[in-house]
Design a protein around this motif. Structure first.
Motif, mmCIF file in Angstrom:
data_model
loop_
_atom_site.group_PDB
_atom_site.id
_atom_site.type_symbol
_atom_site.label_atom_id
_atom_site.label_comp_id
_atom_site.label_asym_id
_atom_site.label_seq_id
_atom_site.Cartn_x
_atom_site.Cartn_y
_atom_site.Cartn_z
ATOM 1 N N ALA B 21 86.751 -1.222 120.695
ATOM 2 C CA ALA B 21 85.847 -1.277 121.839
ATOM 3 C C ALA B 21 84.845 -0.120 121.803
ATOM 4 O O ALA B 21 83.668 -0.301 122.096
ATOM 5 N N ARG B 22 85.300 1.064 121.427
ATOM 6 C CA ARG B 22 84.369 2.193 121.378
ATOM 7 C C ARG B 22 83.278 1.962 120.347
ATOM 8 O O ARG B 22 82.108 2.246 120.581
ATOM 9 N N THR B 23 83.667 1.459 119.182
ATOM 10 C CA THR B 23 82.661 1.198 118.149
ATOM 11 C C THR B 23 81.663 0.158 118.639
ATOM 12 O O THR B 23 80.447 0.320 118.459
ATOM 13 N N LEU B 24 82.164 -0.880 119.300
ATOM 14 C CA LEU B 24 81.262 -1.913 119.803
ATOM 15 C C LEU B 24 80.414 -1.393 120.955
ATOM 16 O O LEU B 24 79.307 -1.871 121.172
ATOM 17 N N ASP B 25 80.923 -0.417 121.711
ATOM 18 C CA ASP B 25 80.081 0.213 122.729
ATOM 19 C C ASP B 25 78.841 0.830 122.086
ATOM 20 O O ASP B 25 77.775 0.900 122.692
ATOM 21 N N LEU B 26 78.978 1.265 120.850
ATOM 22 C CA LEU B 26 77.882 1.967 120.185
ATOM 23 C C LEU B 26 76.968 1.036 119.389
ATOM 24 O O LEU B 26 75.754 1.226 119.380
ATOM 25 N N VAL B 27 77.543 0.063 118.700
ATOM 26 C CA VAL B 27 76.717 -0.804 117.851
ATOM 27 C C VAL B 27 76.918 -2.290 118.132
ATOM 28 O O VAL B 27 76.460 -3.121 117.350
ATOM 29 N N GLY B 28 77.592 -2.619 119.246
ATOM 30 C CA GLY B 28 77.909 -4.013 119.526
ATOM 31 C C GLY B 28 76.782 -4.745 120.230
ATOM 32 O O GLY B 28 76.980 -5.261 121.321
ATOM 33 N N ASP B 29 75.631 -4.786 119.630
ATOM 34 C CA ASP B 29 74.528 -5.548 120.203
ATOM 35 C C ASP B 29 73.877 -6.368 119.105
ATOM 36 O O ASP B 29 74.300 -6.335 117.950
ATOM 37 N N ARG B 30 72.858 -7.073 119.485
ATOM 38 C CA ARG B 30 72.209 -8.013 118.581
ATOM 39 C C ARG B 30 71.601 -7.349 117.338
ATOM 40 O O ARG B 30 71.473 -7.977 116.292
ATOM 41 N N TRP B 31 71.184 -6.104 117.401
ATOM 42 C CA TRP B 31 70.334 -5.563 116.346
ATOM 43 C C TRP B 31 70.852 -4.348 115.609
ATOM 44 O O TRP B 31 70.508 -4.123 114.443
ATOM 45 N N SER B 32 71.652 -3.524 116.267
ATOM 46 C CA SER B 32 72.012 -2.227 115.672
ATOM 47 C C SER B 32 72.584 -2.353 114.270
ATOM 48 O O SER B 32 72.190 -1.615 113.359
ATOM 49 N N LEU B 33 73.504 -3.287 114.071
ATOM 50 C CA LEU B 33 74.133 -3.391 112.755
ATOM 51 C C LEU B 33 73.168 -3.919 111.699
ATOM 52 O O LEU B 33 73.321 -3.619 110.518
ATOM 53 N N LEU B 34 72.148 -4.669 112.127
ATOM 54 C CA LEU B 34 71.158 -5.130 111.157
ATOM 55 C C LEU B 34 70.249 -3.984 110.735
ATOM 56 O O LEU B 34 69.821 -3.899 109.581
ATOM 57 N N VAL B 35 69.974 -3.085 111.670
ATOM 58 C CA VAL B 35 69.206 -1.892 111.321
ATOM 59 C C VAL B 35 70.006 -1.036 110.337
ATOM 60 O O VAL B 35 69.474 -0.570 109.316
#
Lengths: 153, 153
Positions: B21-35
């Motif tokens: 959950a903490r990791t997804l709080d930081l990058v759990g959105d539509r774009w962050s991981l693609l960046v």
DNA sequence: CCCGAAGAGTTGCGTATTGAAACCATCATG
DNA sequence: CATGATGGTTTCAATACGCAACTCTTCGGG
């Protein structure tokens, strides 16, 4: 201006050639992976998912519907009686490495030293070792020692 | 080494005990991981990220700011001259296993048989083998052979 | 020095998604 | 038949997002 994005909800992939983008088209939102996490941890019912994640109920309805439509979970009649329950499909269970790597990143970087957190353990109660990509020869791979080969090249 | 000190949204974790959950709080959105994906693949500049992802410019501004604030990327002066560039931090690079597992799930489940997609290869041009959690004895682990040990137990 | 182009954002504005809370329907039990 | 649990749906305000236009700075010529 090349428009790549076309959003998955229209039935289109935002970046059709990239498997990372396709996966994120399906589960790359705030909640889907937490629902999957809880399913892996034994959650079966709407109420149980709601209780564990704290997600708003209307959003949970939507996510369970989408996860079902995309084949991550299936709805079946519980063996105990006539209530329906959500269970992971093979494809959903196959997200296990994703959940584990997300967890391990969090353990390494999102907690202060000494701060406690839940731990993933195997049958013997031993913490699961770090998961990392390796080459055929067993060498550790990094972004610097790998590259993406585009479809046309 | 920059520990991720701050704030998902208003300074609180959505589920403080769970590293996923903490990791997804930081990058759990539509774009962050693609960046992050594109940064691993060599993108350095605002325009390059924009071109590769197709993300709206104001959203990209916001994501780069948040990724910087959370310690995934850092902004530094390019060695070639006086322009600034975005580079992955160690914490950002450490998301590599997450990106790889997302990619591999997509390769297995999000493409029709015969449909082409980009491939991650090592220095020798060999495709990266599947990444999967294993126990200390090398046995493959699954959701059924592992469990989350809560903090208090 | 002046002009134009490229990089990196910022601003305004309209639409889409999300979230909190209330509401509804079905069953099971006392 | 009243009560509670399960599994949602509806309503409506608050965010988040996408698009296009605009700003600001930095070169690179001429």
């Amino acid at each position: 201006m090349p428009r790549i994005a076309a959003t998955a909800r229209d039935g289109e992939w935002s970046d059709p050639d990239c498997p990372v983008a396709r996966t994120l088209d399906l589960v790359g939102d705030r909640w889907s992976l937490l629902v999957i996490r809880d399913a892996m941890d034994g959650a079966r019912s709407f109420t149980e998912f709601q209780r564990r994640t704290g997600i708003a109920r209307n959003i949970l309805t939507d996510r369970l519907r989408k996860l079902t439509a995309h084949g991550f979970v299936a709805q079946r009649t519980a063996p105990s009686g006539r209530r329906r329950e959500y269970v992971l499909t093979d494809a959903g269970r196959d997200l296990f490495p994703v959940i584990v790597t997300l967890r391990q990143w969090g353990e390494r970087h999102a907690f202060a030293p000494g701060e406690t957190h839940s731990v993933l353990v195997d049958q013997h109660g031993e913490p699961v070792p770090d998961v990392s990509p390796t080459g055929g020869d067993g060498s550790l791979l990094t972004p610097d020692t790998t590259q993406v080969r585009k479809v046309g090249s």
